[in-house]
Design a protein around this motif. Structure first.
Motif, PDB file in Angstrom:
ATOM      1  N   ASP A 345       0.819  -1.211   0.000  1.00  0.00           N
ATOM      2  CA  ASP A 345       0.000   0.000   0.000  1.00  0.00           C
ATOM      3  C   ASP A 345       0.856   1.266   0.000  1.00  0.00           C
ATOM      4  N   GLY A 346       2.176   1.118  -0.082  1.00  0.00           N
ATOM      5  CA  GLY A 346       3.060   2.267  -0.161  1.00  0.00           C
ATOM      6  C   GLY A 346       3.292   2.971   1.162  1.00  0.00           C
ATOM      7  N   SER A 347       2.777   2.426   2.265  1.00  0.00           N
ATOM      8  CA  SER A 347       2.984   3.004   3.595  1.00  0.00           C
ATOM      9  C   SER A 347       3.883   2.077   4.414  1.00  0.00           C
ATOM     10  N   PRO A 348       4.545   2.601   5.451  1.00  0.00           N
ATOM     11  CA  PRO A 348       5.587   1.830   6.128  1.00  0.00           C
ATOM     12  C   PRO A 348       5.050   0.798   7.110  1.00  0.00           C
ATOM     13  N   ILE A 349       5.982   0.000   7.616  1.00  0.00           N
ATOM     14  CA  ILE A 349       5.727  -0.930   8.718  1.00  0.00           C
ATOM     15  C   ILE A 349       6.656  -0.525   9.856  1.00  0.00           C
ATOM     16  N   ILE A 350       6.080  -0.229  11.021  1.00  0.00           N
ATOM     17  CA  ILE A 350       6.871   0.100  12.211  1.00  0.00           C
ATOM     18  C   ILE A 350       6.315  -0.721  13.368  1.00  0.00           C
ATOM     19  N   GLY A 351       7.133  -1.601  13.927  1.00  0.00           N
ATOM     20  CA  GLY A 351       6.626  -2.339  15.082  1.00  0.00           C
ATOM     21  C   GLY A 351       7.348  -3.639  15.334  1.00  0.00           C
ATOM     22  N   LYS A 352       6.811  -4.389  16.276  1.00  0.00           N
ATOM     23  CA  LYS A 352       7.360  -5.679  16.660  1.00  0.00           C
ATOM     24  C   LYS A 352       6.945  -6.732  15.654  1.00  0.00           C
ATOM     25  N   MET A 353       7.860  -7.639  15.339  1.00  0.00           N
ATOM     26  CA  MET A 353       7.594  -8.697  14.381  1.00  0.00           C
ATOM     27  C   MET A 353       7.079  -9.959  15.091  1.00  0.00           C
ATOM     28  N   GLY A 357      11.941 -10.821  19.828  1.00  0.00           N
ATOM     29  CA  GLY A 357      13.242 -10.163  19.837  1.00  0.00           C
ATOM     30  C   GLY A 357      13.540  -9.345  18.608  1.00  0.00           C
ATOM     31  N   LEU A 358      12.627  -9.342  17.595  1.00  0.00           N
ATOM     32  CA  LEU A 358      12.886  -8.638  16.334  1.00  0.00           C
ATOM     33  C   LEU A 358      11.866  -7.524  16.141  1.00  0.00           C
ATOM     34  N   TRP A 359      12.385  -6.346  15.746  1.00  0.00           N
ATOM     35  CA  TRP A 359      11.571  -5.157  15.507  1.00  0.00           C
ATOM     36  C   TRP A 359      11.910  -4.610  14.131  1.00  0.00           C
ATOM     37  N   LEU A 360      10.930  -3.985  13.473  1.00  0.00           N
ATOM     38  CA  LEU A 360      11.117  -3.581  12.075  1.00  0.00           C
ATOM     39  C   LEU A 360      10.656  -2.151  11.830  1.00  0.00           C
ATOM     40  N   ASN A 361      11.454  -1.440  11.036  1.00  0.00           N
ATOM     41  CA  ASN A 361      11.099  -0.131  10.496  1.00  0.00           C
ATOM     42  C   ASN A 361      11.436  -0.192   9.013  1.00  0.00           C
ATOM     43  N   TRP A 381      10.192   4.940  20.522  1.00  0.00           N
ATOM     44  CA  TRP A 381       9.090   4.782  21.480  1.00  0.00           C
ATOM     45  C   TRP A 381       8.621   3.329  21.483  1.00  0.00           C
ATOM     46  N   THR A 382       8.401   2.764  20.283  1.00  0.00           N
ATOM     47  CA  THR A 382       7.887   1.403  20.160  1.00  0.00           C
ATOM     48  C   THR A 382       8.851   0.388  20.760  1.00  0.00           C
ATOM     49  N   ILE A 383      10.144   0.539  20.490  1.00  0.00           N
ATOM     50  CA  ILE A 383      11.155  -0.378  21.026  1.00  0.00           C
ATOM     51  C   ILE A 383      11.232  -0.260  22.553  1.00  0.00           C
ATOM     52  N   ALA A 384      11.238   0.967  23.042  1.00  0.00           N
ATOM     53  CA  ALA A 384      11.404   1.195  24.475  1.00  0.00           C
ATOM     54  C   ALA A 384      10.191   0.755  25.279  1.00  0.00           C
ATOM     55  N   ARG A 385       8.987   1.011  24.761  1.00  0.00           N
ATOM     56  CA  ARG A 385       7.769   0.766  25.526  1.00  0.00           C
ATOM     57  C   ARG A 385       7.031  -0.500  25.138  1.00  0.00           C
ATOM     58  N   GLY A 386       7.437  -1.109  24.020  1.00  0.00           N
ATOM     59  CA  GLY A 386       6.780  -2.338  23.611  1.00  0.00           C
ATOM     60  C   GLY A 386       5.411  -2.154  23.019  1.00  0.00           C
ATOM     61  N   GLU A 387       5.052  -0.926  22.656  1.00  0.00           N
ATOM     62  CA  GLU A 387       3.757  -0.631  22.052  1.00  0.00           C
ATOM     63  C   GLU A 387       3.910   0.510  21.056  1.00  0.00           C
ATOM     64  N   PRO A 388       3.041   0.592  20.044  1.00  0.00           N
ATOM     65  CA  PRO A 388       3.180   1.652  19.041  1.00  0.00           C
ATOM     66  C   PRO A 388       2.955   3.036  19.623  1.00  0.00           C
ATOM     67  N   HIS A 389       3.671   4.008  19.088  1.00  0.00           N
ATOM     68  CA  HIS A 389       3.364   5.403  19.398  1.00  0.00           C
ATOM     69  C   HIS A 389       2.023   5.744  18.741  1.00  0.00           C
TER      70      HIS A 389
END
Length: 418
Positions: A345-353, A357-361, A381-389
């Motif tokens: 859809d041309g928009s990014p992926i930010i979050g936990k996979m 132990g793996l996170w993606l931007n 924010w997402t990595i530190a808090r474990g939830e999306p901003h």
């Protein structure tokens, strides 16, 4: 590390510029970190900086297989804007715009932000209705936006083709005055230097070749400089997202394409704004050195190469001439390409996979450079808090499970339609 100021410039100038401190350290990798970020471009460096500044997490390493800023961060057309209208995009890019405005002062490094204004031309009544809708959505969200008719555009941009023989007549333009450009490599260097000052280890010439596992959990990375353990591994590797995700057993809704950019021979000040040609996917601005910076569509084939194909060269230059016939005898100085990861859809992926132990931007398509500050801020924010901003809450991988698309371009989930 010295603080850059007028006084430091004067002091070092009087001493022959022989006593400047290094911009950042060149440390050897430690055996373990709290967070390892793979990718030393703008998004990876910004994430490291905001992890330290906003969340106090400083036991962090940024691993780059080449040199810092050697990927897409240094291979784009430097445009900064926040004229997005789809839910999920609008406030995210506006946060990025707000961070851009004070970024040089925050990083103590001149990123050469130039708020020169951004014109999106429209060439039919239908396009005008779409521009009006986008403008209204922006204004409803407190984002600056204006709509100009043809006479006003003619007054503001007199060098465009308004003749009766124009291939695409200009009906008007949507305008964002706070938008503009920034120096792409300065952005990478500024974030690198600021991250280093926070104690982040920036490790170049360190390619990630695999992952360290404990059962089904990733607990580090294998690199060309040995294994490095980490509680969290974060990927910010642009066009190589699907490649590194595959090493973790993930198949992502991402394809890698090539996006080209061009610079002409230098001219006297001529184009003092960013201009988007709504009839063709083409955009133009002028650099501080005088060269016109041109961009267009992505190449229609999948590639990891940092070079493009001749059909897009032809398309881009034809668009330039159709919009501004006075450019017809201008010579190209150089062109280059970035390997761009594009979601469906041309928009990014930010979050936990789905892999622990793996996170993606990743998956930024055309929007990566302008999103750099907000991308780093929200990913940290997402990595530190474990939830999306809240501003990046819609950019999770789960949207593809439920068929929800953040399709700003209106091209649908088909890469060849972009």
């Amino acid at each position: 590390m010295s603080h850059y100021s007028a006084f430091s410039i004067l002091r070092n100038g009087l001493s022959g510029n022989k006593h400047w401190a290094r911009a950042w350290r060149d440390p050897a990798p430690k055996p373990a970190y709290e967070v390892v970020i793979v990718g030393g471009g703008g998004h990876g460096l910004a994430t490291a900086y905001y992890l330290a500044k906003e969340h106090g997490i400083r036991n962090v390493a940024v691993l780059e297989k080449g040199w810092l800023g050697g990927g897409n961060t240094g291979r784009n057309t430097t445009i900064v804007r926040s004229n997005y209208m789809m839910p999920g995009n609008t406030m995210f890019y506006e946060r990025s715009m707000q961070l851009w405005e004070n970024l040089s002062q925050e990083l103590n490094y001149n990123v050469m932000m130039s708020r020169r204004g951004y014109y999106y031309l429209f060439h039919s009544p239908g396009q005008g209705d779409t521009a009006r809708r986008r403008t209204n959505i922006m204004r409803a969200n407190g984002i600056d936006a204006e709509l100009f008719d043809r006479p006003e555009v003619m007054k503001r941009l007199p060098y465009l083709d308004y003749s009766e023989n124009a291939r695409f007549p200009i009906y008007g333009a949507a305008y964002q005055g706070r938008a503009g450009t920034a120096r792409h490599d300065a952005v990478a260097w500024g974030y690198a230097r600021a991250a280093d000052r926070q104690g982040i280890d920036l490790i170049q010439q360190c390619e990630v070749t695999g992952y360290l596992w404990n059962g089904g959990q990733i607990v580090g990375v294998e690199t060309s400089r040995g294994p490095i353990r980490a509680s969290k591994v974060a990927l910010a590797v642009a066009g190589h997202t699907s490649h590194l995700a595959a090493k973790a057993g993930l198949r992502l809704p991402i394809e890698t394409h090539v996006l080209q950019a061009f610079v002409t021979e230098p001219l006297k000040p001529f184009v003092d704004h960013v201009i988007i040609f709504g009839a063709e996917h083409f955009y133009i601005s002028q650099s501080d050195k005088g060269g016109l910076v041109l961009g267009g569509d992505l190449d229609g084939f999948n590639s990891y190469a940092q070079r493009g194909g001749l059909p897009i060269v032809e398309h881009t230059l034809q668009s330039a001439k159709a919009l501004m016939p006075s450019l017809s005898r201008l010579r190209l100085l150089r062109h280059w390409a970035g390997a761009m990861d594009m979601t469906m859809d041309g928009s990014p992926i930010i979050g936990k996979m789905p892999v622990d132990g793996l996170w993606l931007n990743g998956g930024w398509c055309y929007g990566g450079f302008k999103a750099t500050p907000a991308s780093g801020f929200c990913f940290a924010w997402t990595i530190a808090r474990g939830e999306p901003h809240p501003d990046s809450a819609e950019f999770t991988l789960k949207r593809f499970e439920r068929g929800y698309q953040i399709d700003e371009t209106g091209a649908g989930p088909h890469p060849k339609a972009h």
